[in-house]
Design an enzyme around this catalytic site. Structure first.
Site, PDB file in Angstrom:
ATOM      1  N   HIS A 146       0.804  -1.360   0.106  1.00 54.85           N
ATOM      2  CA  HIS A 146       0.113   0.036   0.061  1.00 54.85           C
ATOM      3  C   HIS A 146       0.862   1.212  -0.009  1.00 54.85           C
ATOM      4  O   HIS A 146       0.464   2.219  -0.603  1.00 54.85           O
ATOM      5  CB  HIS A 146      -0.872  -0.099   1.189  1.00 54.85           C
ATOM      6  CG  HIS A 146      -2.128  -0.952   0.912  1.00 54.85           C
ATOM      7  ND1 HIS A 146      -2.855  -1.461   1.975  1.00 54.85           N
ATOM      8  CD2 HIS A 146      -2.693  -1.155  -0.179  1.00 54.85           C
ATOM      9  CE1 HIS A 146      -3.893  -2.404   1.595  1.00 54.85           C
ATOM     10  NE2 HIS A 146      -3.807  -2.098   0.229  1.00 54.85           N
ATOM     11  N   ARG A 149      -9.727 -11.352  -6.842  1.00 50.66           N
ATOM     12  CA  ARG A 149      -9.116 -12.226  -6.053  1.00 50.66           C
ATOM     13  C   ARG A 149      -9.981 -11.893  -4.694  1.00 50.66           C
ATOM     14  O   ARG A 149      -9.670 -11.184  -4.171  1.00 50.66           O
ATOM     15  CB  ARG A 149      -7.620 -11.951  -5.503  1.00 50.66           C
ATOM     16  CG  ARG A 149      -6.764 -12.118  -6.654  1.00 50.66           C
ATOM     17  CD  ARG A 149      -5.141 -11.843  -6.176  1.00 50.66           C
ATOM     18  NE  ARG A 149      -4.300 -11.917  -7.001  1.00 50.66           N
ATOM     19  CZ  ARG A 149      -3.584 -10.513  -7.683  1.00 50.66           C
ATOM     20  NH1 ARG A 149      -4.173  -9.523  -7.333  1.00 50.66           N
ATOM     21  NH2 ARG A 149      -2.679 -10.827  -8.419  1.00 50.66           N
ATOM     22  N   ARG A 179       9.140 -19.390  -7.304  1.00 51.19           N
ATOM     23  CA  ARG A 179       9.371 -17.980  -7.720  1.00 51.19           C
ATOM     24  C   ARG A 179       9.306 -16.915  -6.425  1.00 51.19           C
ATOM     25  O   ARG A 179       9.818 -15.702  -6.484  1.00 51.19           O
ATOM     26  CB  ARG A 179       8.246 -17.555  -8.603  1.00 51.19           C
ATOM     27  CG  ARG A 179       6.821 -17.227  -7.798  1.00 51.19           C
ATOM     28  CD  ARG A 179       5.714 -16.719  -8.884  1.00 51.19           C
ATOM     29  NE  ARG A 179       4.446 -16.325  -7.843  1.00 51.19           N
ATOM     30  CZ  ARG A 179       3.388 -17.014  -7.906  1.00 51.19           C
ATOM     31  NH1 ARG A 179       3.437 -18.387  -8.422  1.00 51.19           N
ATOM     32  NH2 ARG A 179       2.468 -16.723  -7.302  1.00 51.19           N
ATOM     33  N   CYS A 232      -3.061 -13.325 -17.331  1.00 49.02           N
ATOM     34  CA  CYS A 232      -3.016 -12.395 -16.145  1.00 49.02           C
ATOM     35  C   CYS A 232      -1.504 -12.796 -15.581  1.00 49.02           C
ATOM     36  O   CYS A 232      -1.154 -13.743 -16.095  1.00 49.02           O
ATOM     37  CB  CYS A 232      -3.850 -12.322 -15.210  1.00 49.02           C
ATOM     38  SG  CYS A 232      -4.111 -14.045 -14.242  1.00 49.02           S
ATOM     39  N   ASN A 239       1.730 -16.569 -13.472  1.00 48.70           N
ATOM     40  CA  ASN A 239       2.704 -16.793 -12.476  1.00 48.70           C
ATOM     41  C   ASN A 239       2.916 -18.216 -12.196  1.00 48.70           C
ATOM     42  O   ASN A 239       4.203 -18.847 -12.033  1.00 48.70           O
ATOM     43  CB  ASN A 239       2.513 -15.936 -11.383  1.00 48.70           C
ATOM     44  CG  ASN A 239       2.493 -14.681 -11.530  1.00 48.70           C
ATOM     45  OD1 ASN A 239       3.184 -13.940 -12.656  1.00 48.70           O
ATOM     46  ND2 ASN A 239       2.002 -13.848 -10.747  1.00 48.70           N
ATOM     47  N   ASP A 240       1.658 -19.017 -11.872  1.00 48.42           N
ATOM     48  CA  ASP A 240       1.814 -20.337 -11.403  1.00 48.42           C
ATOM     49  C   ASP A 240       2.014 -21.333 -12.457  1.00 48.42           C
ATOM     50  O   ASP A 240       2.741 -22.199 -12.420  1.00 48.42           O
ATOM     51  CB  ASP A 240       0.240 -20.618 -10.863  1.00 48.42           C
ATOM     52  CG  ASP A 240       0.044 -20.344  -9.246  1.00 48.42           C
ATOM     53  OD1 ASP A 240       1.060 -20.222  -8.831  1.00 48.42           O
ATOM     54  OD2 ASP A 240      -1.105 -20.203  -8.691  1.00 48.42           O
ATOM     55  N   ARG A 273     -12.972 -14.646  -9.125  1.00 46.70           N
ATOM     56  CA  ARG A 273     -12.418 -15.793  -8.816  1.00 46.70           C
ATOM     57  C   ARG A 273     -12.814 -16.201  -7.333  1.00 46.70           C
ATOM     58  O   ARG A 273     -12.792 -15.608  -6.404  1.00 46.70           O
ATOM     59  CB  ARG A 273     -11.068 -15.745  -9.081  1.00 46.70           C
ATOM     60  CG  ARG A 273     -10.102 -17.387  -8.859  1.00 46.70           C
ATOM     61  CD  ARG A 273      -8.558 -17.148  -8.933  1.00 46.70           C
ATOM     62  NE  ARG A 273      -8.148 -16.405  -7.753  1.00 46.70           N
ATOM     63  CZ  ARG A 273      -6.794 -16.262  -7.478  1.00 46.70           C
ATOM     64  NH1 ARG A 273      -5.745 -16.420  -8.610  1.00 46.70           N
ATOM     65  NH2 ARG A 273      -6.437 -15.739  -6.673  1.00 46.70           N
ATOM     66  N   GLU A 301      -3.365 -22.603 -15.027  1.00 43.21           N
ATOM     67  CA  GLU A 301      -2.402 -22.560 -14.379  1.00 43.21           C
ATOM     68  C   GLU A 301      -1.429 -23.822 -14.014  1.00 43.21           C
ATOM     69  O   GLU A 301      -0.548 -23.718 -13.335  1.00 43.21           O
ATOM     70  CB  GLU A 301      -2.578 -21.491 -13.139  1.00 43.21           C
ATOM     71  CG  GLU A 301      -3.743 -22.162 -12.393  1.00 43.21           C
ATOM     72  CD  GLU A 301      -4.156 -21.020 -11.354  1.00 43.21           C
ATOM     73  OE1 GLU A 301      -3.533 -20.193 -10.865  1.00 43.21           O
ATOM     74  OE2 GLU A 301      -5.519 -21.376 -10.830  1.00 43.21           O
TER      75      GLU A 301
END
Length: 701
Positions: A203, A310, A479, A516, A468-469, A346, A445
């Site tokens: 943040h 998410r 990662r 994504c 990413n996954d 999701r 993924e």
């Protein structure tokens, strides 16, 4: 903090990760912006004192929330309601029943003073968040730390200011920085931030972007290498900072500053314009979000919708499973901001890698690949059923879609779809409205899902590729931690070939597919991804305009040519060199090059000619070598690729490689064909080498 060292400061360059893009220049100010020096006493309290300790805690919670509301209101006035929403997460954490019960329990059961109890509970919760695989949620640990510091300040009645006393025009150098501190930098004249820790979705980072403060994070030993008062250039384009730079560096950055200001104006002008390539191909550009503040940020830049919501954060900030009505209200508040665009929700993706405090799960040796996502939800049907009912109810009034995570095959997908149909039947029987045709999608993924995509396409309305996954699982790489992190590379040829297959099959089957993950949010890859066949992306809100600019600068034919070249290469290093060459040619603003005796101190490396491997290379320590590769064809020598690893970038090494290669070419009477875009650009800037170019090529491309 002031320095008593009167020795002459030497020029120095340090590197880090760009968190808020831009360019800054000013004197360094070293400070402890996370207030880590606060000492917390530990003492035993008597039975008679316990209740007073609990009352002190309750009073501190009320005072801390009041202070947070003041910060939130100040941010709302100065930056807007979007940025102010960031602090709602801290308010929720402050009100968290689990936190309050745990502190009271330590006071009552262990007779511990409340300050020590708060520190221990905050540390436990931070450890919990810090173990999460998803960096977005891992970085929420900083919010917990901020809340804890605020409580401790009130308990100690220290009256510590939220913001250090800063000098206008300074560059703050700190080990860590909190969102509440950044929020109060508005109007303070701070030009840049250099932070030893920090993350891209923290943040504090989000607020720094909103304030337009160029920021570097993950800068090792910055507070040790920079002295108070040192002149610092923060190059939050190339991910580096110069300390006490020489005159030629200052002059070059004057020009970069002018170029950057012009580009920032261009980006703002993109808000509201269609997301199309230079030759008119439409691209859908959506946002990844985790909470309402992200949705507001996405709406501000006119995202085409939410490609990935998410929902884990809705659960992580609770001390219980949120009810159907609670979830409905959360999802509705978020979807409101993007109407009439679609919000793809999701379903919960937790497991032992993303644990919930109120949902104990057995530890797994490899939680990222274990009992998580749809696997866990199918094993706990009540949890899935409640969430599906909340989403379906929202579909009656808002355009939403359901996204299923960690699908590995047909049976699992059909079981999840059956759960959706069951929820629909229940709502219909109760007379509650919902969209009977609500789109249902699957995340790609896992390698098994990628292999079975042609069959999965017959079962779903859309796909979302979780890059990413997918990269992690394809390459058996971690990662996040350890030495295996170095094997995580989205430009591995296996990854590129899988991505090409996914886009091709989805297009042939007529199933929309979105990408994504980290590569979708990096404009370096945009041209390649479009060339591979992707026409929809979901990116972090803060990167959306950069990606839109990259899309609008892309020509489909050139993108497909790049993809064809990359698909024919079987070396990760060579693929990276090609992609980097392409980006160097198209990037809107470039950081300056440095070479020769006026370059940054300590950056010069010896360049050697490896004839057997047909390349010029330079290496520092144990790092991967930088190189310029070539291929000899008779009297012509084709200069193919220039590659500089991340650890060596920004030091003028590419220029050194090219200069040495061209000087040797002159001695060997080579005729040069500069197929590498960087080499071509170098020759254009150094016309003394133009006579080496084979004019049969006709140009320098």
């Amino acid at each position: 903090m002031s320095s008593t060292d009167n020795t002459q400061p030497a020029p120095l360059m340090i590197v880090g990760e760009v968190a808020s893009s831009g360019l800054a220049r000013g004197p360094a100010m070293l400070c402890d912006c996370a207030r880590t020096q606060t000492a917390v006493p530990l003492r035993q309290v008597s039975a008679a004192e316990v209740q007073a300790e609990v009352e002190r805690f309750d009073a501190a919670v009320l005072a801390a929330e009041g202070k947070l509301r003041e910060v939130q209101e100040s941010v709302r006035r100065t930056l807007g309601k979007d940025e102010a929403e960031i602090f709602e997460a801290q308010v929720l954490l402050l009100r968290d029943v689990q936190l309050r019960d745990a502190v009271r329990a330590l006071c009552l059961e262990k007779r511990m003073n409340v300050e020590a109890a708060v520190e221990e509970v905050i540390k436990q919760l931070m450890d919990l968040f810090g173990r999460l695989e998803d960096p977005y949620f891992r970085e929420r640990a900083t919010d917990l730390y901020d809340v804890g510091r605020r409580l401790l300040d009130h308990l100690a009645e220290s009256g510590l200011p939220d913001v250090p006393v800063v000098h206008e025009g300074c560059v703050i150098v700190t080990s860590e920085i909190l969102a509440s501190v950044v929020a109060r930098l508005e109007g303070q004249g701070v030009r840049g931030l250099i932070v030893e820790k920090g993350g891209l979705t923290a943040h504090a980072t989000i607020l720094a972007r909103s304030l337009g403060i160029p920021t570097l994070v993950q800068v090792p030993e910055a507070t040790a290498k920079i002295r108070a008062g040192d002149l610092v250039i923060v190059d939050a384009l190339a991910g580096r900072a110069f300390i006490n730079p020489q005159a030629d560096i200052l002059r070059k950055y004057d020009q970069v500053d002018d170029n950057l200001k012009a580009h920032q104006g261009v980006l703002k002008g993109l808000i509201g314009l269609p997301t199309v390539t230079h030759d008119g191909v439409e691209i859908k550009l959506c946002a990844n979000i985790g909470q309402t503040a992200d949705a507001l940020a996405a709406a501000n830049v006119k995202a085409d919708g939410v490609g990935l919501y998410r929902t884990e954060f809705v659960f992580l900030v609770q001390d219980h499973f949120p009810s159907e009505d609670e979830q409905y209200q959360f999802y509705r508040a978020t979807a409101e901001h993007l109407q009439p665009a679609e919000t793809v929700i999701r379903v919960l993706d937790v497991g032992s890698d993303k644990p919930l405090s109120y949902f104990p799960l057995p530890r797994e040796a490899n939680p990222a690949m274990g009992f998580r996502g749809i696997r866990l939800l199918l094993a706990h049907p009540t949890l899935l059923h409640t969430q599906l009912r909340a989403i379906l109810r929202l579909s009656a009034s808002h355009p939403v879609a359901i996204l299923l995570p960690m699908i590995d095959g047909i049976d699992e997908l059909r079981a999840a779809k059956a759960a959706i149909e069951h929820a629909k039947e229940e709502l219909a029987a109760a007379g509650q409205s919902f969209d009977p045709l609500i789109p249902v999608g699957a995340m790609i993924e896992t390698p098994s899902a990628a292999i079975l995509i042609e069959h999965l396409a017959d079962e779903v309305d859309f796909f979302s590729v979780g890059s990413n996954d997918l990269v992690q699982f394809l390459l058996a790489a971690d990662r996040i931690r350890g030495e295996m992190k170095s094997t995580y590379d989205p430009l591995h040829p296996a990854v590129i070939q899988v991505l090409a297959k996914l886009a091709t099959v989805a297009r042939r089957k007529g199933t929309p597919i979105s990408l994504c993950g980290e590569i979708a949010s990096d404009p370096t890859y945009t041209n390649l991804l479009i060339g591979l066949g992707f026409r929809s992306f979901s990116v972090s809100p803060g990167r959306l305009l950069d990606i839109k600019h990259a899309i609008r600068s892309t020509d489909l034919q050139q993108a497909e040519k790049l993809a064809e070249q990359v698909l024919s290469v079987h070396s990760t290093r060579d693929i990276r060199a090609q992609v980097q060459d392409d980006w160097n040619r198209r990037r809107p603003v470039s950081s300056p090059e440095f070479n020769g005796p006026t370059g940054p101190v300590g950056t010069s490396l010896a360049v050697r000619h490896d004839v057997a491997r047909q390349r010029f290379e330079a290496q520092a320590g144990e790092s991967a070598p930088a190189f310029l590769s070539y291929r000899a064809e008779g009297e012509r020598v084709i200069l193919k690729h220039t590659f500089v690893p991340d650890a060596l970038r920004g030091q003028g090494i590419a220029a050194d490689l090219v200069r040495v290669a061209l000087e040797e070419a002159r001695q060997l009477h080579w005729k040069i064909v500069p197929r590498c875009a960087y080499v071509a650009g170098f020759i254009e800037r150094h016309p003394e080498f133009c006579d080496l170019v084979d004019r049969q090529e006709g140009n320098l491309d």
